[in-house]
Design a protein around this motif. Structure first.
Motif, short mmCIF file in Angstrom:
data_model
loop_
_atom_site.label_atom_id
_atom_site.label_comp_id
_atom_site.label_asym_id
_atom_site.label_seq_id
_atom_site.Cartn_x
_atom_site.Cartn_y
_atom_site.Cartn_z
N ALA A 20 -22.25 -5.78 -58.26
CA ALA A 20 -21.48 -5.17 -57.17
C ALA A 20 -20.46 -6.19 -56.71
O ALA A 20 -20.78 -7.38 -56.61
N ILE A 27 -18.71 -11.69 -55.52
CA ILE A 27 -20.08 -11.17 -55.76
C ILE A 27 -21.15 -11.95 -54.99
O ILE A 27 -22.30 -11.51 -54.91
N THR A 32 -26.27 -15.97 -51.76
CA THR A 32 -26.76 -14.63 -51.50
C THR A 32 -25.62 -13.62 -51.63
O THR A 32 -24.50 -13.99 -51.95
N ARG A 57 -31.42 -18.81 -62.50
CA ARG A 57 -32.38 -19.27 -61.49
C ARG A 57 -31.88 -19.08 -60.04
O ARG A 57 -32.64 -18.61 -59.18
N PRO A 58 -30.59 -19.35 -59.72
CA PRO A 58 -30.16 -19.11 -58.34
C PRO A 58 -30.22 -17.63 -57.93
O PRO A 58 -30.48 -17.32 -56.77
N THR A 59 -29.98 -16.74 -58.88
CA THR A 59 -30.09 -15.31 -58.55
C THR A 59 -31.54 -14.95 -58.25
O THR A 59 -31.84 -14.25 -57.28
N THR A 79 -33.11 -21.08 -66.97
CA THR A 79 -32.94 -22.35 -66.27
C THR A 79 -32.92 -23.45 -67.32
O THR A 79 -33.54 -23.31 -68.37
N ARG A 80 -32.17 -24.51 -67.02
CA ARG A 80 -32.20 -25.64 -67.97
C ARG A 80 -33.37 -26.56 -67.66
O ARG A 80 -33.65 -27.48 -68.42
N ILE A 130 -28.35 -9.38 -65.03
CA ILE A 130 -28.15 -9.02 -63.61
C ILE A 130 -27.59 -10.18 -62.78
O ILE A 130 -27.65 -10.14 -61.56
N GLY A 132 -26.28 -14.49 -62.00
CA GLY A 132 -25.06 -14.31 -61.22
C GLY A 132 -23.81 -14.66 -62.01
O GLY A 132 -23.72 -14.39 -63.21
N GLN A 134 -22.34 -17.34 -63.23
CA GLN A 134 -22.42 -18.16 -64.46
C GLN A 134 -23.01 -17.36 -65.62
O GLN A 134 -22.53 -17.41 -66.74
N VAL A 135 -24.07 -16.64 -65.32
CA VAL A 135 -24.78 -15.91 -66.38
C VAL A 135 -23.96 -14.72 -66.86
O VAL A 135 -23.89 -14.45 -68.06
N TYR A 136 -23.25 -14.03 -65.96
CA TYR A 136 -22.37 -12.93 -66.39
C TYR A 136 -21.32 -13.46 -67.37
O TYR A 136 -21.07 -12.87 -68.42
N GLN A 138 -21.24 -16.12 -69.25
CA GLN A 138 -21.79 -16.51 -70.56
C GLN A 138 -22.19 -15.30 -71.38
O GLN A 138 -21.98 -15.24 -72.59
N ARG A 169 -18.59 -16.90 -55.20
CA ARG A 169 -18.87 -16.50 -56.58
C ARG A 169 -18.07 -15.23 -56.89
O ARG A 169 -18.03 -14.30 -56.08
N1 LIG Z 1 -23.03 -9.06 -56.40
C1 LIG Z 1 -23.93 -9.02 -57.36
O1 LIG Z 1 -24.13 -7.98 -57.99
C2 LIG Z 1 -24.71 -10.25 -57.69
C3 LIG Z 1 -25.69 -10.22 -58.69
C4 LIG Z 1 -26.41 -11.37 -58.98
C5 LIG Z 1 -26.16 -12.54 -58.27
N2 LIG Z 1 -25.20 -12.53 -57.31
C6 LIG Z 1 -24.90 -13.75 -56.57
O2 LIG Z 1 -24.44 -14.75 -57.47
C7 LIG Z 1 -24.80 -16.04 -56.95
C8 LIG Z 1 -25.55 -16.82 -58.01
O3 LIG Z 1 -24.69 -17.01 -59.12
P1 LIG Z 1 -24.50 -18.48 -59.79
O4 LIG Z 1 -23.32 -18.41 -60.68
O5 LIG Z 1 -24.53 -19.50 -58.71
O6 LIG Z 1 -25.86 -18.68 -60.59
P2 LIG Z 1 -26.56 -17.80 -61.71
O7 LIG Z 1 -25.54 -17.26 -62.67
O8 LIG Z 1 -27.53 -16.86 -61.07
O9 LIG Z 1 -27.44 -18.87 -62.48
C9 LIG Z 1 -26.90 -20.09 -62.97
C10 LIG Z 1 -28.09 -20.95 -63.38
O10 LIG Z 1 -28.74 -20.35 -64.50
C11 LIG Z 1 -29.19 -21.36 -65.38
N3 LIG Z 1 -28.39 -21.26 -66.59
C12 LIG Z 1 -27.10 -20.82 -66.72
N4 LIG Z 1 -26.74 -20.81 -68.00
C13 LIG Z 1 -27.81 -21.25 -68.71
C14 LIG Z 1 -28.05 -21.46 -70.07
N5 LIG Z 1 -27.09 -21.21 -71.01
N6 LIG Z 1 -29.25 -21.92 -70.45
C15 LIG Z 1 -30.22 -22.14 -69.55
N7 LIG Z 1 -30.06 -21.95 -68.23
C16 LIG Z 1 -28.86 -21.51 -67.82
C17 LIG Z 1 -28.96 -22.69 -64.67
O11 LIG Z 1 -30.13 -22.86 -63.88
P3 LIG Z 1 -30.69 -24.31 -63.48
O12 LIG Z 1 -29.71 -24.85 -62.47
O13 LIG Z 1 -32.04 -24.04 -62.92
O14 LIG Z 1 -30.72 -25.12 -64.75
C18 LIG Z 1 -27.76 -22.37 -63.79
O15 LIG Z 1 -27.67 -23.21 -62.66
C19 LIG Z 1 -25.60 -15.78 -55.69
O16 LIG Z 1 -24.74 -15.85 -54.56
C20 LIG Z 1 -26.09 -14.35 -55.87
O17 LIG Z 1 -26.37 -13.69 -54.65
C21 LIG Z 1 -24.48 -11.40 -57.00
#
Ligand SMILES: NC(=O)c1ccc[n+]([C@@H]2O[C@H](COP(=O)([O-])OP(=O)(O)OC[C@H]3O[C@@H](n4cnc5c(N)ncnc54)[C@H](OP(=O)(O)O)[C@@H]3O)[C@@H](O)[C@H]2O)c1
Length: 214
Positions: A20, A27, A32, A57-59, A79-80, A130, A132, A134-136, A138, A169
């Motif tokens: 969303a 996002i 959060t 992991r942050p999600t 998570t790494r 789903i 956040g 970074q994961v989207y 990749q 984000r």
């Molecule tokens: N609006 C929406 O629909 C929506 C949906 C989901 C999340 N969100 C928001 O997005 C934010 C979080 O997003 P983010 O970008 O900070 O984090 P993220 O994408 O949730 O996760 C990034 C973390 O995932 C792990 N990671 C990433 N790539 C990896 C890989 N190739 N191999 C192993 N582990 C990997 C690492 O964890 P480690 O640091 O533990 O190594 C990295 O710090 C929050 O604010 C959340 O509320 C919004």
């Protein structure tokens, strides 16, 4: 076509993503989502129920402990730094490097997470990425992923919220190869959006549900 793609089983799951976003593609903010929109939560639940969900992991940590793991779905966290095994944790039979911890499967790469989803949920029609941010990013760049339709993400469900919020984000940009289709729209009267102090303020929120495919 590579041999891995030509070997995809007829019932192979689709690899899909869902998020969303507010104006400007926001996002998330400070770990959060800076809004509460029950209609969007219902949309998310309807589409992901019964399927594996993969998140960073942050999600995972953004969900209040009482709401995780997300019920009715195999929760997979990347998570790494895998959590140190504690009492009750198990090592997955299918993917030895994965750990069952806190009700979720934890693994150390996105590719391993998708592999784990295909083997642990062989009948699921869809595997959901789903978040956040970074994961989207990749996941959308992956190609030739074994065991999923077309070997890549081919579907994105995007809820557009007609709100302006501060955030740190941003959603990935979907290029011209993605084709949108409007699935629905409405106004959530029970919505709330983060105000200047960061706390949620009740307000009606207009939204559109879009499906992008490529
Ligand atoms: N609006 C929406 O629909 C929506 C949906 C989901 C999340 N969100 C928001 O997005 C934010 C979080 O997003 P983010 O970008 O900070 O984090 P993220 O994408 O949730 O996760 C990034 C973390 O995932 C792990 N990671 C990433 N790539 C990896 C890989 N190739 N191999 C192993 N582990 C990997 C690492 O964890 P480690 O640091 O533990 O190594 C990295 O710090 C929050 O604010 C959340 O509320 C919004």
């Amino acid at each position: 076509m590579s041999s891995s793609l030509s070997e995809v089983a007829p019932h192979a799951p689709r690899l899909s993503t869902i998020w969303a976003q507010a104006a400007g593609g926001i996002i998330g903010a400070a770990g959060t989502m800076p809004w509460s929109v029950p209609a969007d939560l219902a949309f998310f639940k309807k589409h992901t129920s019964g399927c594996p969900v993969i998140m960073g992991r942050p999600t995972w940590e953004s969900f209040p402990p009482r709401f995780r793991p997300l019920p009715g779905r195999t929760n997979i966290v990347v998570t790494r730094a895998l959590p140190a095994p504690s009492e009750g944790d198990e090592v997955s039979e299918n993917v030895p490097e994965a750990v069952l911890h806190d009700g979720a499967l934890w693994c150390s790469s996105l590719e391993a997470a998708i592999g784990l989803a295909t083997t642990s949920c062989p009948k699921a029609p869809e595997i959901w990425i789903i978040g956040g941010a970074q994961v989207y990013a990749q996941a959308l760049a992956l190609a030739e992923v074994p065991g999923v339709v077309d070997g890549r993400v081919t579907r994105a469900l995007v809820t557009e919220l007609q709100v302006r919020v501060d955030g740190d984000r941003i959603a990935p940009r979907l290029g011209s190869e993605w084709h949108p289709r409007l699935l629905g729209e409405g106004i959530e009267e029970r919505g709330a959006v983060a105000g200047t102090s960061g706390s949620l303020v009740s307000t009606a929120v207009a939204y559109r549900f879009l499906e992008y495919t490529r």
